[in-house]
Write a protein that holds these residues in place. Structure first.
Motif, PDB file in Angstrom:
ATOM      1  N   LEU A   1     100.441  61.995  50.898  1.00 44.12           N
ATOM      2  CA  LEU A   1     101.438  60.968  51.187  1.00 44.12           C
ATOM      3  C   LEU A   1     100.947  60.089  52.322  1.00 44.12           C
ATOM      4  N   LYS A   2     100.918  58.777  52.094  1.00 44.56           N
ATOM      5  CA  LYS A   2     100.464  57.817  53.106  1.00 44.56           C
ATOM      6  C   LYS A   2     101.641  57.306  53.932  1.00 44.56           C
ATOM      7  N   HIS A   3     102.719  56.969  53.246  1.00 45.64           N
ATOM      8  CA  HIS A   3     103.949  56.635  53.976  1.00 45.64           C
ATOM      9  C   HIS A   3     105.169  56.851  53.099  1.00 45.64           C
ATOM     10  N   LYS A   4     106.311  57.050  53.754  1.00 46.66           N
ATOM     11  CA  LYS A   4     107.608  57.157  53.091  1.00 46.66           C
ATOM     12  C   LYS A   4     108.581  56.282  53.865  1.00 46.66           C
ATOM     13  N   PHE A   5     109.087  55.242  53.212  1.00 48.98           N
ATOM     14  CA  PHE A   5     110.033  54.328  53.831  1.00 48.98           C
ATOM     15  C   PHE A   5     111.388  54.451  53.142  1.00 48.98           C
ATOM     16  N   GLY A   6     112.450  54.273  53.903  1.00 49.02           N
ATOM     17  CA  GLY A   6     113.796  54.292  53.346  1.00 49.02           C
ATOM     18  C   GLY A   6     114.280  55.697  53.068  1.00 49.02           C
ATOM     19  N   LYS A   7     115.339  55.800  52.294  1.00 45.09           N
ATOM     20  CA  LYS A   7     115.912  57.089  51.916  1.00 45.09           C
ATOM     21  C   LYS A   7     116.473  56.964  50.506  1.00 45.09           C
ATOM     22  N   VAL A   8     116.843  58.095  49.927  1.00 44.96           N
ATOM     23  CA  VAL A   8     117.277  58.083  48.528  1.00 44.96           C
ATOM     24  C   VAL A   8     118.446  57.121  48.330  1.00 44.96           C
ATOM     25  N   GLU A   9     119.332  57.030  49.288  1.00 40.63           N
ATOM     26  CA  GLU A   9     120.509  56.162  49.149  1.00 40.63           C
ATOM     27  C   GLU A   9     120.176  54.681  49.316  1.00 40.63           C
ATOM     28  N   ASP A  10     119.005  54.364  49.868  1.00 37.59           N
ATOM     29  CA  ASP A  10     118.734  52.958  50.218  1.00 37.59           C
ATOM     30  C   ASP A  10     117.238  52.708  50.411  1.00 37.59           C
ATOM     31  N   SER A  11     116.672  51.824  49.569  1.00 38.93           N
ATOM     32  CA  SER A  11     115.332  51.242  49.792  1.00 38.93           C
ATOM     33  C   SER A  11     114.189  52.257  49.861  1.00 38.93           C
ATOM     34  N   LEU A  12     114.248  53.320  49.054  1.00 39.44           N
ATOM     35  CA  LEU A  12     113.182  54.322  49.080  1.00 39.44           C
ATOM     36  C   LEU A  12     111.901  53.786  48.458  1.00 39.44           C
ATOM     37  N   GLU A  13     110.793  54.020  49.135  1.00 30.90           N
ATOM     38  CA  GLU A  13     109.468  53.735  48.552  1.00 30.90           C
ATOM     39  C   GLU A  13     108.483  54.772  49.083  1.00 30.90           C
ATOM     40  N   LEU A  14     107.536  55.136  48.224  1.00 30.92           N
ATOM     41  CA  LEU A  14     106.509  56.111  48.561  1.00 30.92           C
ATOM     42  C   LEU A  14     105.136  55.511  48.334  1.00 30.92           C
ATOM     43  N   SER A  15     104.180  55.899  49.160  1.00 31.12           N
ATOM     44  CA  SER A  15     102.802  55.438  48.990  1.00 31.12           C
ATOM     45  C   SER A  15     101.869  56.638  49.142  1.00 31.12           C
ATOM     46  N   PHE A  16     100.978  56.814  48.154  1.00 30.65           N
ATOM     47  CA  PHE A  16     100.032  57.923  48.166  1.00 30.65           C
ATOM     48  C   PHE A  16      98.609  57.389  48.232  1.00 30.65           C
ATOM     49  N   GLN A  17      97.763  58.122  48.912  1.00 28.62           N
ATOM     50  CA  GLN A  17      96.379  57.689  49.093  1.00 28.62           C
ATOM     51  C   GLN A  17      95.504  58.214  47.968  1.00 28.62           C
ATOM     52  N   GLY A  18      94.924  57.271  47.221  1.00 29.97           N
ATOM     53  CA  GLY A  18      93.990  57.638  46.165  1.00 29.97           C
ATOM     54  C   GLY A  18      92.564  57.635  46.685  1.00 29.97           C
ATOM     55  N   GLU A  19      91.636  57.531  45.762  1.00 28.68           N
ATOM     56  CA  GLU A  19      90.217  57.537  46.127  1.00 28.68           C
ATOM     57  C   GLU A  19      89.864  56.299  46.950  1.00 28.68           C
TER      58      GLU A  19
ATOM     59  N   GLU B   1     117.659  56.033  63.159  1.00 24.95           N
ATOM     60  CA  GLU B   1     117.248  56.526  61.835  1.00 24.95           C
ATOM     61  C   GLU B   1     115.746  56.360  61.602  1.00 24.95           C
ATOM     62  N   TRP B   2     115.054  55.711  62.533  1.00 24.71           N
ATOM     63  CA  TRP B   2     113.652  55.387  62.288  1.00 24.71           C
ATOM     64  C   TRP B   2     112.797  56.617  61.967  1.00 24.71           C
ATOM     65  N   ASP B   3     113.050  57.717  62.629  1.00 16.15           N
ATOM     66  CA  ASP B   3     112.233  58.907  62.375  1.00 16.15           C
ATOM     67  C   ASP B   3     112.368  59.389  60.943  1.00 16.15           C
ATOM     68  N   ASP B   4     113.503  59.112  60.323  1.00 13.50           N
ATOM     69  CA  ASP B   4     113.731  59.532  58.940  1.00 13.50           C
ATOM     70  C   ASP B   4     113.298  58.491  57.918  1.00 13.50           C
ATOM     71  N   VAL B   5     113.512  57.211  58.230  1.00 10.30           N
ATOM     72  CA  VAL B   5     113.274  56.160  57.223  1.00 10.30           C
ATOM     73  C   VAL B   5     111.946  55.436  57.389  1.00 10.30           C
ATOM     74  N   ILE B   6     111.218  55.718  58.449  1.00 10.92           N
ATOM     75  CA  ILE B   6     109.873  55.132  58.641  1.00 10.92           C
ATOM     76  C   ILE B   6     108.925  56.270  58.974  1.00 10.92           C
ATOM     77  N   GLN B   7     108.277  56.805  57.959  1.00 12.61           N
ATOM     78  CA  GLN B   7     107.363  57.932  58.139  1.00 12.61           C
ATOM     79  C   GLN B   7     105.969  57.529  57.672  1.00 12.61           C
ATOM     80  N   ILE B   8     105.031  57.489  58.613  1.00 13.16           N
ATOM     81  CA  ILE B   8     103.640  57.108  58.316  1.00 13.16           C
ATOM     82  C   ILE B   8     102.731  58.305  58.616  1.00 13.16           C
TER      83      ILE B   8
END
Length: 461
Positions: free
Chosen positions: A342-360, A453-460
């Motif tokens: 996991l590269k980053h996780k922004f937002g939460k399930v109730e609002d604006s969730l996005e996930l980013s994973f690091q590939g090759e 909420e930043w610690d929960d909704v902005i995770q890098i």
């Protein structure tokens, strides 16, 4: 000589005639009817002549294809729906569950079967036999889309559908082709100009309005109304597939026109990126499919498919969309287990969730979760350094299958509206400088995340 009693003679003659008549009925029921593949009680009894006709046409068709060793399987949604209700009884009984014609006598204009193209090639002999048996037939051909990307082979036509008509009933035989994404595809039913449009009521056909894509079904041989026939082993799963099987072909002609205006990047970096992006997309599809999570090509990856039938080499990531209703807590662990941290996780399930994973190397997999409102759909974005929120609005859309980099994958059926919402009317023009906060046509400022909420909704990571 003793006089013979006439009443006794008459009684003996009547008894003899009755015994002979009973013998004839027994002989027909238990020998001739079985020899001809019928059970007398199943096509008479409470059934009307029209009901019986449907059964007899299906029996004749099965006899026809059996005589030519053609393996077909039943895909008629009406009959499979009835079968699905009795599937356990049908599986356990070698002679079928009902003493009456319950399935093939059901009211309908067609009975639909499927044929795998690679299992049969000799159609002329079949047509001759069909005509001798009283069938009228129609063959529908069209361009092979698998060759559209090859200039020298594009335009070659292949058989897509066959119609066999007898009396007041017709058999629709749908031809399925195996494609490089390891799935089965059938084409649309489009009549040529010279064809008889009144041959059968084509608008009532269950297959052919659109092309369709399906998983390869495991088949089961069963007895239905005393007829041996193959059906998909999981009938309910097949019927569910059918409801969202529509397939969109890549627009090869438009892609060629695009590359005439904007020559493709054939540099080593571009080739390497496309190779890695393809590998990443295949891994993402495998991971999400195992979880049963429906996804589609989104953002730049969707634009690349629609505009140029390929990955955009300067995009540097792979973009997928998922409805938030399909979110599962297993998604992050599953990707990590697949070797994508996991590269980053922004937002939460109730609002604006996005996930980013690091590939090759530097190739990322970005997953955007979409939220449905009454009149639109949206996904969110978050700026990590400021906590600012953004919202991207799309018109409502449905999902269709397509093939992209040798993979069967979903895209929005209303692709043009989806693309124009994100990239505006000039989406055909390549843009190498893109600011996700201001460049999209559909972006809106959506406030700021509360600091607590930043610690929960902005995770890098």
């Amino acid at each position: 000589m003793q006089k013979i009693n006439k009443n006794v003679v008459l009684a003996l003659l009547s008894l003899t005639s009755l015994v002979f008549l009973l013998f004839q009925l027994y002989y027909y029921k238990f020998y001739l009817s079985q020899k001809n593949g019928a059970v007398f009680s199943k096509v008479t009894g409470g059934q009307s002549g029209q009901d019986s006709t449907r059964w007899h046409v299906v029996r004749k068709f099965l006899s026809l294809i059996s005589s030519h060793n053609i393996p077909v399987y039943l895909i008629d949604p009406l009959i499979l729906g009835l079968v699905d209700k009795d599937i356990e009884q049908i599986r356990s009984s070698p002679d079928g569950p009902s003493p009456e014609c319950k399935y093939f006598c059901a009211p309908r204009d067609f009975t639909t079967f499927a044929l795998l193209d690679k299992t049969w090639k000799h159609e002329l002999g079949l047509f001759r036999t069909a005509e001798k048996m009283g069938f009228q037939w129609l063959k529908i051909i069209n361009k092979d889309p698998r060759l559209d990307g090859m200039d020298d082979l594009s335009g070659i036509e292949i058989p897509l559908h066959y119609i066999f008509k007898l009396a007041s009933h017709a058999i629709h035989l749908v031809v399925f082709y195996e494609r490089s994404g390891n799935y089965l595809w059938h084409g649309p039913l489009r009549l040529k100009q010279h064809m008889d449009r009144k041959f059968v009521p084509f608008r009532k056909l269950h297959f052919g309005r659109y092309p369709g894509a399906y998983e390869k079904p495991e088949l089961l041989l069963v007895s239905i109304d005393d007829l041996k026939v193959q059906i998909p082993k999981n009938t309910s799963s097949f019927l569910e597939e059918m409801s969202h099987s529509r397939f969109l072909e890549c627009r090869y002609r438009e892609a060629r026109a695009f590359f005439q205006l904007y020559p493709d990047d054939a540099s080593l970096d571009a080739v390497e990126f496309r190779k890695k992006a393809k590998s990443l997309l295949h891994l993402a599809a495998l991971t999400l499919n195992k979880l049963g999570v429906k996804f589609w090509l989104s953002s730049g990856t969707c634009l690349g498919w629609y505009r140029q039938c390929n990955v955009i080499p300067h995009s540097k990531d792979v973009d997928l969309g998922i409805f938030i209703r399909d979110y599962k807590t297993d998604i992050i662990p599953a990707f990590q287990k697949a070797g994508l941290p996991l590269k980053h996780k922004f937002g939460k399930v109730e609002d604006s969730l996005e996930l980013s994973f690091q590939g090759e190397d530097e190739v990322k997999l970005d997953i955007f979760f979409f939220y449905e409102e009454d009149d639109h759909i949206w996904n969110g974005g978050t700026q990590a350094k400021s906590g600012k929120k953004f919202k991207y609005l799309f018109p409502k859309f449905t999902l269709c299958w397509t093939e992209f980099v040798e993979l069967r994958v979903y895209v929005p059926c209303e692709t043009l509206q989806y693309i124009e919402a994100n990239y505006g009317p000039d989406w055909k023009v390549p843009v190498k400088t893109w600011d996700w906060k201001s460049s999209p046509s559909n972006v809106q400022y959506n406030g700021i995340w509360p600091v607590d909420e930043w610690d929960d909704v902005i995770q890098i990571y």
